[in-house]
Design a protein around this motif. Structure first.
Motif, PDB file in Angstrom:
ATOM      1  N   PHE A   1       0.831  -1.200   0.000  1.00  0.00           N
ATOM      2  CA  PHE A   1       0.000   0.000   0.000  1.00  0.00           C
ATOM      3  C   PHE A   1       0.867   1.252   0.000  1.00  0.00           C
ATOM      4  O   PHE A   1       0.549   2.230  -0.669  1.00  0.00           O
ATOM      5  CB  PHE A   1      -0.974  -0.010   1.182  1.00  0.00           C
ATOM      6  CG  PHE A   1      -2.253  -0.738   0.865  1.00  0.00           C
ATOM      7  CD1 PHE A   1      -3.334  -0.062   0.305  1.00  0.00           C
ATOM      8  CD2 PHE A   1      -2.379  -2.099   1.074  1.00  0.00           C
ATOM      9  CE1 PHE A   1      -4.511  -0.724  -0.030  1.00  0.00           C
ATOM     10  CE2 PHE A   1      -3.541  -2.780   0.751  1.00  0.00           C
ATOM     11  CZ  PHE A   1      -4.614  -2.100   0.194  1.00  0.00           C
ATOM     12  N   ALA A   2       1.968   1.227   0.742  1.00  0.00           N
ATOM     13  CA  ALA A   2       2.862   2.400   0.767  1.00  0.00           C
ATOM     14  C   ALA A   2       3.390   2.688  -0.636  1.00  0.00           C
ATOM     15  O   ALA A   2       3.406   3.845  -1.083  1.00  0.00           O
ATOM     16  CB  ALA A   2       4.029   2.134   1.725  1.00  0.00           C
ATOM     17  N   MET A   3       3.774   1.646  -1.356  1.00  0.00           N
ATOM     18  CA  MET A   3       4.324   1.843  -2.700  1.00  0.00           C
ATOM     19  C   MET A   3       3.233   2.249  -3.685  1.00  0.00           C
ATOM     20  O   MET A   3       3.455   3.065  -4.576  1.00  0.00           O
ATOM     21  CB  MET A   3       5.007   0.568  -3.169  1.00  0.00           C
ATOM     22  CG  MET A   3       6.125   0.155  -2.234  1.00  0.00           C
ATOM     23  SD  MET A   3       7.599  -0.269  -3.056  1.00  0.00           S
ATOM     24  CE  MET A   3       7.066  -1.537  -4.101  1.00  0.00           C
ATOM     25  N   ALA A   4       2.037   1.698  -3.511  1.00  0.00           N
ATOM     26  CA  ALA A   4       0.962   1.984  -4.456  1.00  0.00           C
ATOM     27  C   ALA A   4       0.458   3.422  -4.335  1.00  0.00           C
ATOM     28  O   ALA A   4       0.001   4.014  -5.319  1.00  0.00           O
ATOM     29  CB  ALA A   4      -0.193   1.004  -4.230  1.00  0.00           C
ATOM     30  N   TYR A   5       0.563   3.971  -3.142  1.00  0.00           N
ATOM     31  CA  TYR A   5       0.003   5.311  -2.947  1.00  0.00           C
ATOM     32  C   TYR A   5       1.038   6.420  -3.133  1.00  0.00           C
ATOM     33  O   TYR A   5       0.719   7.601  -2.965  1.00  0.00           O
ATOM     34  CB  TYR A   5      -0.715   5.399  -1.595  1.00  0.00           C
ATOM     35  CG  TYR A   5      -2.084   4.759  -1.681  1.00  0.00           C
ATOM     36  CD1 TYR A   5      -3.201   5.505  -2.045  1.00  0.00           C
ATOM     37  CD2 TYR A   5      -2.256   3.395  -1.483  1.00  0.00           C
ATOM     38  CE1 TYR A   5      -4.452   4.913  -2.177  1.00  0.00           C
ATOM     39  CE2 TYR A   5      -3.501   2.791  -1.619  1.00  0.00           C
ATOM     40  CZ  TYR A   5      -4.592   3.553  -1.970  1.00  0.00           C
ATOM     41  OH  TYR A   5      -5.832   2.969  -2.122  1.00  0.00           O
ATOM     42  N   VAL A   6       2.249   6.050  -3.508  1.00  0.00           N
ATOM     43  CA  VAL A   6       3.273   7.069  -3.779  1.00  0.00           C
ATOM     44  C   VAL A   6       2.825   8.041  -4.887  1.00  0.00           C
ATOM     45  O   VAL A   6       2.983   9.263  -4.737  1.00  0.00           O
ATOM     46  CB  VAL A   6       4.629   6.401  -4.143  1.00  0.00           C
ATOM     47  CG1 VAL A   6       5.597   7.406  -4.741  1.00  0.00           C
ATOM     48  CG2 VAL A   6       5.244   5.782  -2.900  1.00  0.00           C
TER      49      VAL A   6
ATOM     50  N   LEU B   1       4.983  17.000  -7.288  1.00  0.00           N
ATOM     51  CA  LEU B   1       6.393  16.632  -7.479  1.00  0.00           C
ATOM     52  C   LEU B   1       6.591  16.050  -8.876  1.00  0.00           C
ATOM     53  O   LEU B   1       5.624  15.607  -9.523  1.00  0.00           O
ATOM     54  CB  LEU B   1       6.798  15.594  -6.426  1.00  0.00           C
ATOM     55  CG  LEU B   1       6.793  16.131  -4.990  1.00  0.00           C
ATOM     56  CD1 LEU B   1       6.837  14.977  -3.985  1.00  0.00           C
ATOM     57  CD2 LEU B   1       7.976  17.050  -4.756  1.00  0.00           C
ATOM     58  N   PRO B   2       7.836  16.034  -9.385  1.00  0.00           N
ATOM     59  CA  PRO B   2       8.070  15.487 -10.728  1.00  0.00           C
ATOM     60  C   PRO B   2       7.815  13.977 -10.774  1.00  0.00           C
ATOM     61  O   PRO B   2       7.867  13.291  -9.755  1.00  0.00           O
ATOM     62  CB  PRO B   2       9.551  15.795 -10.996  1.00  0.00           C
ATOM     63  CG  PRO B   2      10.141  16.058  -9.667  1.00  0.00           C
ATOM     64  CD  PRO B   2       9.065  16.596  -8.800  1.00  0.00           C
ATOM     65  N   THR B   3       7.591  13.466 -11.988  1.00  0.00           N
ATOM     66  CA  THR B   3       7.257  12.046 -12.168  1.00  0.00           C
ATOM     67  C   THR B   3       8.381  11.130 -11.687  1.00  0.00           C
ATOM     68  O   THR B   3       8.116  10.043 -11.173  1.00  0.00           O
ATOM     69  CB  THR B   3       6.985  11.780 -13.666  1.00  0.00           C
ATOM     70  OG1 THR B   3       6.053  12.751 -14.120  1.00  0.00           O
ATOM     71  CG2 THR B   3       6.400  10.389 -13.879  1.00  0.00           C
TER      72      THR B   3
ATOM     73  N   ALA C   1      11.010   7.356  -4.887  1.00  0.00           N
ATOM     74  CA  ALA C   1      10.359   7.199  -3.578  1.00  0.00           C
ATOM     75  C   ALA C   1      10.134   5.726  -3.259  1.00  0.00           C
ATOM     76  O   ALA C   1      10.276   5.300  -2.112  1.00  0.00           O
ATOM     77  CB  ALA C   1       9.028   7.950  -3.571  1.00  0.00           C
ATOM     78  N   ARG C   2       9.808   4.924  -4.291  1.00  0.00           N
ATOM     79  CA  ARG C   2       9.591   3.488  -4.043  1.00  0.00           C
ATOM     80  C   ARG C   2      10.892   2.808  -3.596  1.00  0.00           C
ATOM     81  O   ARG C   2      10.891   1.968  -2.701  1.00  0.00           O
ATOM     82  CB  ARG C   2       9.039   2.811  -5.298  1.00  0.00           C
ATOM     83  CG  ARG C   2       7.574   3.115  -5.486  1.00  0.00           C
ATOM     84  CD  ARG C   2       7.016   2.510  -6.727  1.00  0.00           C
ATOM     85  NE  ARG C   2       5.563   2.683  -6.771  1.00  0.00           N
ATOM     86  CZ  ARG C   2       4.842   2.618  -7.866  1.00  0.00           C
ATOM     87  NH1 ARG C   2       5.423   2.379  -9.031  1.00  0.00           N
ATOM     88  NH2 ARG C   2       3.542   2.783  -7.819  1.00  0.00           N
ATOM     89  N   LEU C   3      11.979   3.207  -4.237  1.00  0.00           N
ATOM     90  CA  LEU C   3      13.272   2.641  -3.822  1.00  0.00           C
ATOM     91  C   LEU C   3      13.608   3.044  -2.393  1.00  0.00           C
ATOM     92  O   LEU C   3      14.120   2.244  -1.599  1.00  0.00           O
ATOM     93  CB  LEU C   3      14.385   3.123  -4.764  1.00  0.00           C
ATOM     94  CG  LEU C   3      14.452   2.427  -6.125  1.00  0.00           C
ATOM     95  CD1 LEU C   3      15.500   3.085  -7.010  1.00  0.00           C
ATOM     96  CD2 LEU C   3      14.781   0.947  -5.952  1.00  0.00           C
ATOM     97  N   ILE C   4      13.273   4.304  -2.079  1.00  0.00           N
ATOM     98  CA  ILE C   4      13.556   4.795  -0.719  1.00  0.00           C
ATOM     99  C   ILE C   4      12.711   4.031   0.300  1.00  0.00           C
ATOM    100  O   ILE C   4      13.174   3.676   1.386  1.00  0.00           O
ATOM    101  CB  ILE C   4      13.309   6.319  -0.624  1.00  0.00           C
ATOM    102  CG1 ILE C   4      14.407   7.054  -1.398  1.00  0.00           C
ATOM    103  CG2 ILE C   4      13.272   6.793   0.833  1.00  0.00           C
ATOM    104  CD1 ILE C   4      14.138   8.517  -1.624  1.00  0.00           C
ATOM    105  N   ILE C   5      11.457   3.753  -0.084  1.00  0.00           N
ATOM    106  CA  ILE C   5      10.571   3.022   0.849  1.00  0.00           C
ATOM    107  C   ILE C   5      11.154   1.641   1.147  1.00  0.00           C
ATOM    108  O   ILE C   5      11.220   1.213   2.306  1.00  0.00           O
ATOM    109  CB  ILE C   5       9.147   2.908   0.264  1.00  0.00           C
ATOM    110  CG1 ILE C   5       8.461   4.266   0.338  1.00  0.00           C
ATOM    111  CG2 ILE C   5       8.330   1.863   1.026  1.00  0.00           C
ATOM    112  CD1 ILE C   5       7.132   4.313  -0.380  1.00  0.00           C
ATOM    113  N   VAL C   6      11.622   0.946   0.094  1.00  0.00           N
ATOM    114  CA  VAL C   6      12.157  -0.398   0.301  1.00  0.00           C
ATOM    115  C   VAL C   6      13.498  -0.325   1.050  1.00  0.00           C
ATOM    116  O   VAL C   6      13.667  -0.917   2.124  1.00  0.00           O
ATOM    117  CB  VAL C   6      12.342  -1.141  -1.049  1.00  0.00           C
ATOM    118  CG1 VAL C   6      13.035  -2.485  -0.825  1.00  0.00           C
ATOM    119  CG2 VAL C   6      11.001  -1.355  -1.716  1.00  0.00           C
ATOM    120  N   GLY C   7      14.448   0.439   0.474  1.00  0.00           N
ATOM    121  CA  GLY C   7      15.791   0.500   1.082  1.00  0.00           C
ATOM    122  C   GLY C   7      15.780   1.191   2.431  1.00  0.00           C
ATOM    123  O   GLY C   7      16.358   0.680   3.409  1.00  0.00           O
ATOM    124  N   GLY C   8      15.089   2.342   2.486  1.00  0.00           N
ATOM    125  CA  GLY C   8      15.033   3.097   3.746  1.00  0.00           C
ATOM    126  C   GLY C   8      14.279   2.336   4.813  1.00  0.00           C
ATOM    127  O   GLY C   8      14.659   2.320   5.985  1.00  0.00           O
ATOM    128  N   GLY C   9      13.179   1.690   4.393  1.00  0.00           N
ATOM    129  CA  GLY C   9      12.392   0.903   5.350  1.00  0.00           C
ATOM    130  C   GLY C   9      13.219  -0.229   5.934  1.00  0.00           C
ATOM    131  O   GLY C   9      13.232  -0.439   7.151  1.00  0.00           O
TER     132      GLY C   9
END
Lengths: 241, 296
Positions: free
Chosen positions: B243-248, B257-259, B265-273
């Motif tokens: 859900f976090a990735m889908a709602y980015v 924000l730019p495309t 952001a998805r990479l940050i969610i996975v790596g940062g998470g």
């Protein structure tokens, strides 16, 4: 009971650590393996136990060839108990759960009977049987791992430095327990030890290793009284009378 | 928006099944598998090959499971010789070799173009087909969860954990680690292939881009964030991450924000998470319940 002949063994592609060792141990006997660091004591025990497969030579238990039998099969089919030097308990399990792991092959009633007998034999464990094993002291863990090996009723007990990391008081308790096992259960005990004098105090015979070979074998009492041996292998000056 | 929610929940359920598979391997048994996505790929390509050869679509399931079982056994066999970290690298390498082979093979797998036109499950139930599929995925997830729970609470589940905690000690108690590894790999490979089969019939397309290694690390992040060796936790992790990735994209639109932001952001969610949880909450949102001879 245990017969090892001309054992050569080592790790991976490395050189041989054991270069042709032969030894034997009988029922109702404690045989200890002594020697300086790096002489191959633990490798010999691991080879006999089945962790390390020998490159040459043969090992028999009670006349049965077990040279290539791995440890888990020796424990299940050849009545062998093995007590490792370190990491010898499952810290997340309770004392009782740890002990019962050794009795997986027994019927429920037999398991309960032997567990109760062990609790009588080791009252220090009985008082802590519902505690996590991680809460035990080093000596208690060693006793626990002994009890776990005993519950299945082995005929051969292999001990890898049972006194490692123990205080002198705990060391005496552990050695007393090992001596009592030999006397009451009549099993064949093969023990690797660093604390030579303590080990010789309870052992019947000893093998002294040097550079992967048997440098000397004798009755434990003879070794204790041999000044040359004490000086060469046992740190004789410290205990000389 | 409701359809989008159904879509995200459907994918989250399938990732939840995959996370349960990885949890059996890495969480409970200590098998650090970085090539999980290849087992999933056996399921997707099993479905695609059955469809391409004109078989009944359901035959794709045993085909996928059979391929995954063979690959899982190969992984297990490697584990006899390699220590944990080297085994992890080997599984990652094998998964990449499989993906590159599929990309460069044309006749059977369709190469980089993949295979399309797989039948969509419940397509005849429009407009309720999406909900019907989600219901199926929820049932599958629940059944796989139940199976995993029973497995890890059994005597065999205890042996899995003993192997993870003290493998040499477990051997000295008569546990055959090779057998445990084989069984775990077989069971978890079948589960991963099942997820892949359903995924293929959901997207109706199968391609090598679905098998890239970041997908494996996405599943790892779900397991670590949800709670290693906690089956409920890894499902929660799958839903949270999906859900976090889908709602980015919605956040991107709201903040104008730019495309490029979406992919980053998805990479940050996975790596940062992953990093955040490993540093500050290594046991995840739902830590493992340790101890107990019933395998909990």
């Amino acid at each position: 009971m245990i017969e090892a002949k001309d054992i050569r063994a080592g790790y991976g592609d490395g050189a041989d650590i054991l270069t042709g060792i032969s030894l034997s141990a009988d029922r109702r006997e404690i045989v200890t393996i002594l020697g300086p660091n790096g002489c191959g004591k633990s490798t010999l025990l691991k080879t006999i136990a089945g962790y390390v497969r020998p490159r040459a030579g043969s090992i028999t238990f009670g006349g049965t060839d077990v040279t290539a039998v791995p440890i888990h099969e020796k424990v299940r089919h050849h009545k062998v108990g093995y007590v490792p030097q370190t990491d010898n308990v499952f810290g997340t399990l309770t004392v009782a759960e740890n002990i019962l792991l050794g009795a997986r092959q027994l019927a429920k009633t037999e398991k309960e009977k032997r567990f109760a007998a062990l609790m009588d034999q080791y009252p220090a464990l009985a008082g802590k049987k519902t505690r996590k094993a991680s809460a035990l002291s080093g000596g208690e863990r060693q006793i626990l791992s002994l009890a776990r090996a005993l519950i299945a009723g082995p005929e051969i007990l292999l001990l890898d430095e049972p006194s490692a990391g123990l205080s002198p008081l705990m060391m005496h308790e552990v050695f007393d327990a090992i001596g009592a096992i030999r006397d009451s259960e009549g099993m064949c005990i093969l023990m690797v030890e660093q604390n030579a004098f303590e080990a010789l105090g309870i052992a019947d015979r000893a093998y002294v290793l040097s550079l992967g070979q048997v440098a000397m074998t004798a009755k434990a009492s003879d070794l204790l009284e041999d000044p040359a041996m004490r000086k060469l292998y046992l740190g004789g000056e410290v205990h000389a009378e | 928006m409701f359809d989008f929610f159904i879509h995200v929940a459907s994918i989250a359920c399938l990732y939840g099944v995959l996370a349960l598979s990885l949890n059996l391997q890495a969480g409970f048994t200590g098998l650090v598998n970085f090539g999980l996505i290849a087992l999933f790929g056996c399921g997707t390509y099993g479905a695609a090959l059955a469809s391409g050869m004109g078989w009944h679509p359901l035959l794709g399931l045993p085909a996928g499971i059979a391929m995954a079982a063979l690959l899982g056994l190969f992984y297990a066999r490697l584990g006899r010789k390699l220590s944990s970290d080297y085994w992890g690298i080997a599984t990652l390498s094998i998964a990449e070799i499989i993906r590159i082979s599929i990309t460069n093979e044309q006749a059977l797998t369709g190469g980089a173009q993949g295979i399309s036109g797989l039948p969509l499950l419940f397509a005849g139930l429009k407009p309720y087909d999406g909900m019907a599929r989600l219901a199926l995925y929820v049932v599958v997830l629940a059944l796989v969860w139940l199976f995993c729970q029973r497995l890890v609470k059994s005597a065999f589940g205890l042996s899995m954990k003993l192997m993870r905690e003290e493998p040499q000690l477990a051997r000295s108690l008569g546990y055959d680690l090779d057998r445990i590894r084989r069984v775990v790999m077989l069971v978890s490979s079948a589960i991963a292939a099942f997820a892949g089969f359903l995924y293929a019939h959901y997207l109706t397309f199968v391609g090598p881009d679905q098998l890239v290694s970041p997908e494996t690390f996405l599943i790892w992040s779900m397991v670590i964030i949800g709670g290693v060796a906690n089956n409920r936790g890894v499902i929660a992790g799958a839903f949270l991450m999906q859900f976090a990735m889908a709602y980015v994209p919605f956040i991107k639109d709201a903040l104008e924000l730019p495309t490029d932001f979406v992919a980053a952001a998805r990479l940050i969610i996975v790596g940062g998470g992953l990093l955040a949880f490993l540093l500050w909450r290594p046991k995840g949102l739902f830590p493992e319940k340790v101890g107990g001879s019933n395998g909990r």
